[in-house]
Write a protein that holds these residues in place. Structure first.
Motif, PDB file in Angstrom:
ATOM      1  N   GLU A 225       9.370  -2.933   1.718  1.00  0.00           N
ATOM      2  CA  GLU A 225      10.290  -4.431   0.887  1.00  0.00           C
ATOM      3  C   GLU A 225      11.371  -4.694   1.786  1.00  0.00           C
ATOM      4  O   GLU A 225      12.159  -4.914   3.077  1.00  0.00           O
ATOM      5  N   LEU A 226      11.758  -5.868   1.473  1.00  0.00           N
ATOM      6  CA  LEU A 226      12.405  -6.640   1.990  1.00  0.00           C
ATOM      7  C   LEU A 226      13.105  -7.477   0.648  1.00  0.00           C
ATOM      8  O   LEU A 226      12.332  -7.884  -0.351  1.00  0.00           O
ATOM      9  N   ASN A 258       2.747  -1.785  -0.688  1.00  0.00           N
ATOM     10  CA  ASN A 258       1.767  -0.513  -0.114  1.00  0.00           C
ATOM     11  C   ASN A 258       0.403  -1.056   0.133  1.00  0.00           C
ATOM     12  O   ASN A 258      -0.084  -2.200   0.161  1.00  0.00           O
ATOM     13  N   LEU A 259      -0.012  -0.017   1.238  1.00  0.00           N
ATOM     14  CA  LEU A 259      -1.570   0.039   1.491  1.00  0.00           C
ATOM     15  C   LEU A 259      -2.429   0.860   0.531  1.00  0.00           C
ATOM     16  O   LEU A 259      -1.487   2.335   0.426  1.00  0.00           O
ATOM     17  N   ILE A 286     -11.571   0.108   5.183  1.00  0.00           N
ATOM     18  CA  ILE A 286     -10.509  -0.759   5.389  1.00  0.00           C
ATOM     19  C   ILE A 286      -9.099  -0.709   5.153  1.00  0.00           C
ATOM     20  O   ILE A 286      -9.604  -0.162   3.750  1.00  0.00           O
ATOM     21  N   THR A 287      -8.312  -1.619   5.855  1.00  0.00           N
ATOM     22  CA  THR A 287      -7.530  -1.292   4.424  1.00  0.00           C
ATOM     23  C   THR A 287      -6.257  -2.127   4.917  1.00  0.00           C
ATOM     24  O   THR A 287      -6.839  -3.164   5.943  1.00  0.00           O
ATOM     25  N   GLN A 288      -6.337  -2.268   3.478  1.00  0.00           N
ATOM     26  CA  GLN A 288      -5.033  -3.575   2.918  1.00  0.00           C
ATOM     27  C   GLN A 288      -4.694  -3.422   1.899  1.00  0.00           C
ATOM     28  O   GLN A 288      -3.752  -3.105   1.620  1.00  0.00           O
ATOM     29  N   PRO A 289      -3.196  -4.517   2.060  1.00  0.00           N
ATOM     30  CA  PRO A 289      -1.700  -4.209   1.226  1.00  0.00           C
ATOM     31  C   PRO A 289      -2.115  -4.871  -0.375  1.00  0.00           C
ATOM     32  O   PRO A 289      -2.708  -5.483  -0.637  1.00  0.00           O
ATOM     33  N   ASN A 290      -1.989  -3.861  -1.206  1.00  0.00           N
ATOM     34  CA  ASN A 290      -0.675  -4.227  -2.693  1.00  0.00           C
ATOM     35  C   ASN A 290       0.002  -5.091  -2.539  1.00  0.00           C
ATOM     36  O   ASN A 290       1.371  -4.338  -1.290  1.00  0.00           O
ATOM     37  N   TYR A 291      -0.126  -5.851  -2.997  1.00  0.00           N
ATOM     38  CA  TYR A 291       2.222  -6.370  -2.619  1.00  0.00           C
ATOM     39  C   TYR A 291       2.341  -7.828  -3.640  1.00  0.00           C
ATOM     40  O   TYR A 291       1.282  -7.971  -4.128  1.00  0.00           O
ATOM     41  N   ILE A 292       3.917  -7.502  -4.021  1.00  0.00           N
ATOM     42  CA  ILE A 292       3.789  -9.181  -4.926  1.00  0.00           C
ATOM     43  C   ILE A 292       5.498  -9.537  -4.392  1.00  0.00           C
ATOM     44  O   ILE A 292       5.762  -8.997  -3.175  1.00  0.00           O
ATOM     45  N   THR A 341      -4.072  -8.473  -6.915  1.00  0.00           N
ATOM     46  CA  THR A 341      -4.333  -8.543  -8.306  1.00  0.00           C
ATOM     47  C   THR A 341      -5.209  -7.114  -8.254  1.00  0.00           C
ATOM     48  O   THR A 341      -5.941  -6.405  -9.070  1.00  0.00           O
ATOM     49  N   ARG A 342      -5.221  -6.234  -7.091  1.00  0.00           N
ATOM     50  CA  ARG A 342      -6.329  -4.456  -7.690  1.00  0.00           C
ATOM     51  C   ARG A 342      -5.324  -3.967  -7.725  1.00  0.00           C
ATOM     52  O   ARG A 342      -5.932  -3.221  -8.740  1.00  0.00           O
ATOM     53  N   LYS A 343      -4.088  -3.524  -7.050  1.00  0.00           N
ATOM     54  CA  LYS A 343      -2.988  -2.382  -8.349  1.00  0.00           C
ATOM     55  C   LYS A 343      -2.189  -3.386  -8.174  1.00  0.00           C
ATOM     56  O   LYS A 343      -1.665  -3.637  -6.980  1.00  0.00           O
ATOM     57  N   PRO A 344      -1.362  -2.740  -9.335  1.00  0.00           N
ATOM     58  CA  PRO A 344      -0.079  -4.078  -9.524  1.00  0.00           C
ATOM     59  C   PRO A 344       1.220  -3.591  -8.404  1.00  0.00           C
ATOM     60  O   PRO A 344       1.344  -2.098  -8.225  1.00  0.00           O
ATOM     61  N   VAL A 345       1.863  -4.051  -8.228  1.00  0.00           N
ATOM     62  CA  VAL A 345       3.117  -3.343  -7.364  1.00  0.00           C
ATOM     63  C   VAL A 345       4.420  -3.804  -7.408  1.00  0.00           C
ATOM     64  O   VAL A 345       4.750  -5.206  -8.297  1.00  0.00           O
ATOM     65  N   SER A 346       5.436  -3.107  -8.060  1.00  0.00           N
ATOM     66  CA  SER A 346       6.780  -3.540  -9.308  1.00  0.00           C
ATOM     67  C   SER A 346       7.548  -3.549  -7.788  1.00  0.00           C
ATOM     68  O   SER A 346       7.672  -3.458  -6.813  1.00  0.00           O
ATOM     69  N   LEU A 347       8.291  -4.289  -7.897  1.00  0.00           N
ATOM     70  CA  LEU A 347       9.670  -5.297  -6.823  1.00  0.00           C
ATOM     71  C   LEU A 347      10.991  -3.860  -7.634  1.00  0.00           C
ATOM     72  O   LEU A 347      11.140  -3.328  -8.538  1.00  0.00           O
ATOM     73  N   SER A 348      11.547  -3.487  -6.685  1.00  0.00           N
ATOM     74  CA  SER A 348      13.023  -2.638  -7.160  1.00  0.00           C
ATOM     75  C   SER A 348      14.030  -3.731  -7.658  1.00  0.00           C
ATOM     76  O   SER A 348      13.790  -5.113  -7.300  1.00  0.00           O
TER      77      SER A 348
END
Length: 411
Positions: A225-226, A258-259, A286-292, A341-348
């Motif tokens: 988070e940033l 999120n990873l 493999i490990t990849q991030p989901n992000y917004i 676009t794989r999994k949605p991530v929400s902002l706080s």
């Protein structure tokens, strides 16, 4: 001789020896080149006192020989252990290029030690192991994460007459060490303090208000988070030799990630007995991030045009400057949004603070295959890393997971 005088003489001798071994320091810093723009200084004797105190107050470790053996092997390797370890970065070099200079009391013994540690002899007294390079110059040794700066360091420190002898008091005052940024005669210092389960880097000793901000930020559970304003964006991008904040009209940046572990398809081709091409599929995790990423801008259209000029937006409206695809980029009246676009991530909800929070994840360190077991153990022991800025006050905390031993005995 009177027994009391013998005891008193022994105590005095012990005290004088302890002073010179644990407290007396040569504060002259002879191994920082004139074109260094950042310096990390480690107070070795301060660190040694912390280690001894932690060991004395942790009886469970009194019988342990592992750390003592490791320390003895380094002390017996031909190196002169410095009072201050001087690590520096050279102006105009890569962000990951850092160097240090060590003094040797026995160069042949040190070379034997390097070979024992599986360093490769590259010829002309140059050795390499993974990303660590060493060059032995007489009774001195240059150590770095890159070989590119060795020539300039050798010339400035060993061949020219010393012009840049600094003093440790310019950088650190009774702390474990410091991180300093140099600009001409100006030095901006950040102290390093090692505690039982955390490391703090800060430029102000009274930062209790930042602890209040930190407790508010840490309530989430996302990997990253940033939230940064324009000045912080400018500082970070300049560190990577970029002027993106000024060129793109950024006013603020908020992001979350999120990873996720996914199956990656690998397609290869083989030939059958009749020389026909046959497609072959295999899979690896493999490990990849989901992000917004939410970028606020004074002029979203200009920001979009800037990204296009850099060829960071392709025909599918994907932001290619981020290597983790697929994603999509869009603009609105306030700025630009980039999201995977794989999994949605929400902002706080916005905190209106400047911070970067990275929480540990098993997916993170398990995917770092190039790290040694020791390096993986250190990373797995970290709970989170937090950066906070308020006006001219900066604070960074590396928090370790709770454990029976203090950090200095764990690492």
């Amino acid at each position: 001789m009177n027994k009391k005088k013998v005891i008193a003489s022994f105590i005095l001798l012990l005290a004088v020896t302890a002073y010179f071994v644990l407290f007396y320091k040569d504060k002259k810093l002879r191994f920082i080149p004139e074109n260094a723009d950042a310096v990390v200084l480690i107070d070795v004797k301060n660190l040694t006192r912390q280690y001894i105190f932690s060991l004395i107050t942790t009886p469970s470790q009194w019988g342990s020989k592992t750390k003592g053996k490791s320390s003895a092997s380094l002390r017996e390797s031909g190196i002169i252990i410095p009072d201050f370890l001087q690590i520096f970065h050279l102006k105009g070099t890569g962000v990951s290029d850092w160097y240090s200079v060590l003094e040797l009391k026995d160069s042949q013994k040190f070379i034997a030690f390097l070979k024992q540690q599986k360093f490769t002899d590259k010829g002309k007294n140059v050795f390499q192991k993974d990303r660590v390079f060493l060059s032995i110059e007489g009774e001195k040794c240059i150590v770095g994460t890159s070989y590119s700066g060795f020539g300039a360091i050798n010339k400035q420190i060993f061949q020219d007459s010393p012009k840049n002898i600094l003093n440790a008091d310019q950088f650190t005052q009774n702390t474990t060490g410091s991180v300093s940024f140099l600009s001409g005669q100006k030095i901006q210092n950040f102290s390093i303090e090692l505690k039982d389960d955390e490391i703090e880097i800060k430029n102000n000793s009274n930062l209790q208000f930042l602890n209040t901000i930190a407790s508010k930020i840490q309530k989430g559970n996302q990997f990253l988070e940033l939230e940064l304003d324009k000045e912080n964006i400018r500082n970070f991008t300049r560190f990577f030799n970029k002027n993106i904040a000024d060129s793109s009209q950024f006013t603020s940046l908020k992001a979350a990630s999120n990873l996720e572990q996914i199956n990656d398809t690998i397609i290869s081709y083989e030939y059958d007995d009749n020389f026909n091409e046959v497609e072959k599929k295999s899979f690896q995790k493999i490990t990849q991030p989901n992000y917004i990423i939410d970028i606020k801008s004074d002029d979203p259209n200009r920001t979009w045009e800037y990204f296009q000029s850099k060829k960071w937006i392709n025909e599918e409206n994907q932001f290619t400057a981020i290597p983790f695809l697929p994603n999509e980029i869009s603009r609105n009246s306030k700025g630009i949004i980039i999201k995977s676009t794989r999994k949605p991530v929400s902002l706080s909800s916005p905190q209106k603070e400047n911070y970067i929070l990275i929480r540990n994840s098993t997916l993170l360190y398990s995917s770092l295959k190039t790290l040694s077991n020791t390096e993986k153990k250190i990373i797995s022991d970290i709970d989170y890393v937090l950066y906070v800025n308020k006006s001219k006050d900066y604070w960074m905390k590396i928090k370790a997971k709770n454990g029976e031993l203090p950090l200095i005995l764990r690492w």
